[in-house]
Design a protein around this motif. Structure first.
Motif, short mmCIF file in Angstrom:
data_model
loop_
_atom_site.label_atom_id
_atom_site.label_comp_id
_atom_site.label_asym_id
_atom_site.label_seq_id
_atom_site.Cartn_x
_atom_site.Cartn_y
_atom_site.Cartn_z
N VAL A 9 3.20 3.72 8.65
CA VAL A 9 2.02 3.63 9.50
C VAL A 9 1.21 2.39 9.16
CG1 VAL A 9 1.84 6.15 9.75
CG2 VAL A 9 0.57 5.00 7.93
N VAL A 10 0.24 2.09 10.00
CA VAL A 10 -0.75 1.08 9.68
C VAL A 10 -2.09 1.76 9.57
CG1 VAL A 10 0.50 -0.81 10.79
CG2 VAL A 10 -1.18 0.49 12.10
N ARG A 11 -2.92 1.24 8.72
CA ARG A 11 -4.29 1.75 8.60
C ARG A 11 -5.17 0.78 9.38
NH1 ARG A 11 -6.99 3.94 3.11
NH2 ARG A 11 -8.36 5.41 4.18
N VAL A 12 -5.88 1.31 10.35
CA VAL A 12 -6.68 0.47 11.24
C VAL A 12 -8.15 0.65 10.91
CG1 VAL A 12 -7.30 0.00 13.64
CG2 VAL A 12 -4.95 0.69 13.07
N GLY A 13 -8.78 -0.43 10.52
CA GLY A 13 -10.23 -0.45 10.35
C GLY A 13 -10.83 -1.17 11.54
N PHE A 14 -11.98 -0.72 12.01
CA PHE A 14 -12.57 -1.36 13.18
C PHE A 14 -14.08 -1.19 13.17
CE2 PHE A 14 -11.75 2.98 14.35
CZ PHE A 14 -12.80 3.35 15.17
N ASP A 15 -14.72 -2.06 13.92
CA ASP A 15 -16.17 -2.02 14.09
C ASP A 15 -16.46 -1.25 15.38
OD1 ASP A 15 -18.86 -2.53 14.69
OD2 ASP A 15 -18.76 -4.61 14.02
N GLY A 16 -17.06 -0.09 15.26
CA GLY A 16 -17.36 0.76 16.41
C GLY A 16 -18.29 0.12 17.42
N ARG A 17 -18.94 -0.97 17.06
CA ARG A 17 -19.78 -1.70 18.02
C ARG A 17 -18.94 -2.61 18.90
NH1 ARG A 17 -23.45 -4.15 13.43
NH2 ARG A 17 -21.30 -4.56 12.88
N VAL A 18 -17.69 -2.86 18.50
CA VAL A 18 -16.82 -3.77 19.22
C VAL A 18 -15.76 -3.02 20.02
CG1 VAL A 18 -15.15 -5.67 18.94
CG2 VAL A 18 -17.20 -5.57 17.49
N THR A 19 -15.19 -1.98 19.44
CA THR A 19 -14.17 -1.18 20.11
C THR A 19 -14.35 0.27 19.68
OG1 THR A 19 -11.82 -1.07 20.71
CG2 THR A 19 -12.33 -1.42 18.38
N THR A 20 -13.60 1.15 20.31
CA THR A 20 -13.71 2.58 19.99
C THR A 20 -12.37 3.11 19.48
OG1 THR A 20 -13.03 3.34 22.18
CG2 THR A 20 -15.40 2.86 21.85
N LEU A 21 -12.43 4.24 18.82
CA LEU A 21 -11.20 4.91 18.40
C LEU A 21 -10.38 5.26 19.63
CD1 LEU A 21 -9.33 6.15 16.33
CD2 LEU A 21 -10.79 8.19 16.34
N GLY A 22 -11.02 5.67 20.71
CA GLY A 22 -10.30 5.99 21.94
C GLY A 22 -9.51 4.81 22.46
N GLY A 41 12.79 4.08 18.74
CA GLY A 41 13.91 3.19 19.04
C GLY A 41 15.14 3.60 18.27
N ASN A 42 15.74 2.64 17.57
CA ASN A 42 16.94 2.93 16.78
C ASN A 42 16.62 3.46 15.39
OD1 ASN A 42 18.70 2.12 18.82
ND2 ASN A 42 18.58 -0.02 18.20
N ASP A 43 15.33 3.49 15.03
CA ASP A 43 14.93 3.97 13.71
C ASP A 43 14.76 5.48 13.76
OD1 ASP A 43 14.82 1.38 12.60
OD2 ASP A 43 12.82 1.08 13.46
N VAL A 44 15.49 6.19 12.90
CA VAL A 44 15.49 7.65 12.92
C VAL A 44 15.15 8.18 11.54
CG1 VAL A 44 16.90 9.71 13.36
CG2 VAL A 44 17.25 7.66 14.73
N GLY A 45 14.32 9.20 11.50
CA GLY A 45 13.94 9.86 10.25
C GLY A 45 12.48 10.28 10.31
N THR A 46 12.10 11.20 9.45
CA THR A 46 10.72 11.69 9.48
C THR A 46 9.70 10.60 9.21
OG1 THR A 46 10.87 12.38 7.17
CG2 THR A 46 11.38 14.05 8.84
N GLN A 47 10.11 9.53 8.53
CA GLN A 47 9.18 8.43 8.25
C GLN A 47 8.82 7.66 9.53
OE1 GLN A 47 12.40 8.52 7.44
NE2 GLN A 47 13.27 6.50 7.07
N TYR A 48 9.56 7.91 10.62
CA TYR A 48 9.29 7.25 11.90
C TYR A 48 8.64 8.20 12.90
CZ TYR A 48 12.43 3.86 9.84
OH TYR A 48 13.00 2.96 9.00
N ARG A 49 8.09 9.30 12.42
CA ARG A 49 7.45 10.25 13.33
C ARG A 49 6.20 9.64 13.94
NH1 ARG A 49 6.32 11.73 8.11
NH2 ARG A 49 4.19 12.34 7.54
N SER A 50 5.85 10.15 15.11
CA SER A 50 4.61 9.73 15.77
C SER A 50 3.49 10.58 15.18
CB SER A 50 4.73 9.97 17.28
OG SER A 50 3.52 9.63 17.92
N VAL A 51 2.56 9.91 14.50
CA VAL A 51 1.52 10.64 13.77
C VAL A 51 0.22 9.86 13.78
CG1 VAL A 51 2.29 9.65 11.55
CG2 VAL A 51 0.94 11.75 11.55
N VAL A 52 -0.87 10.59 13.86
CA VAL A 52 -2.20 10.02 13.67
C VAL A 52 -2.79 10.71 12.45
CG1 VAL A 52 -4.54 9.79 14.60
CG2 VAL A 52 -2.55 9.55 16.13
#
Length: 122
Positions: A9-22, A41-52
């Protein structure tokens, strides 16, 4: 690997005055297929799950709202999981800025570049 329980995953930091979590979640759902379990895609395994991963209840609630909102755009059920963040491990240094440092590599050229174009980011 998939045996650790970790997810790539990536960890996303953001300024809520500029953009929103939505807005960020909208990019997330446009950028990948959230209807495939343990695969991108071609990457398979639990490490490639769609997660927030969320840290505060409001983030979890907003992510659930995004799933509900985006479900209408997919023929199959969204399988993205919502998991409370307990610890975040930074990737090895060779993963940092991978695309910009490896644009001619096959995966970057044929997988990442088209996704960036689709999102209007390249």
């Amino acid at each position: 690997g998939g045996g650790t329980g970790h997810a790539e995953v990536v960890r996303v930091g953001f300024d809520g005055r500029v953009t929103t979590l939505g807005d960020i979640l909208d990019v997330f759902f446009r950028a990948h297929d959230p209807t495939t379990r343990d695969r991108q895609g071609n990457d398979v395994g639990t490490q490639y799950r769609s997660v927030v991963f969320w840290e505060e209840e409001g983030q979890r609630s907003e992510a659930q709202d995004a799933i509900t909102r985006w479900q209408a755009k997919f023929d199959r059920p969204i399988v993205t999981t919502l998991e409370k963040l307990t610890v975040f491990y930074k990737a090895e240094s060779y993963h940092h800025d991978y695309y910009n440092n490896n644009k001619e590599q096959g995966y970057c050229k044929y997988i990442i570049a088209p996704k960036l174009n689709k999102l209007g980011l390249e």
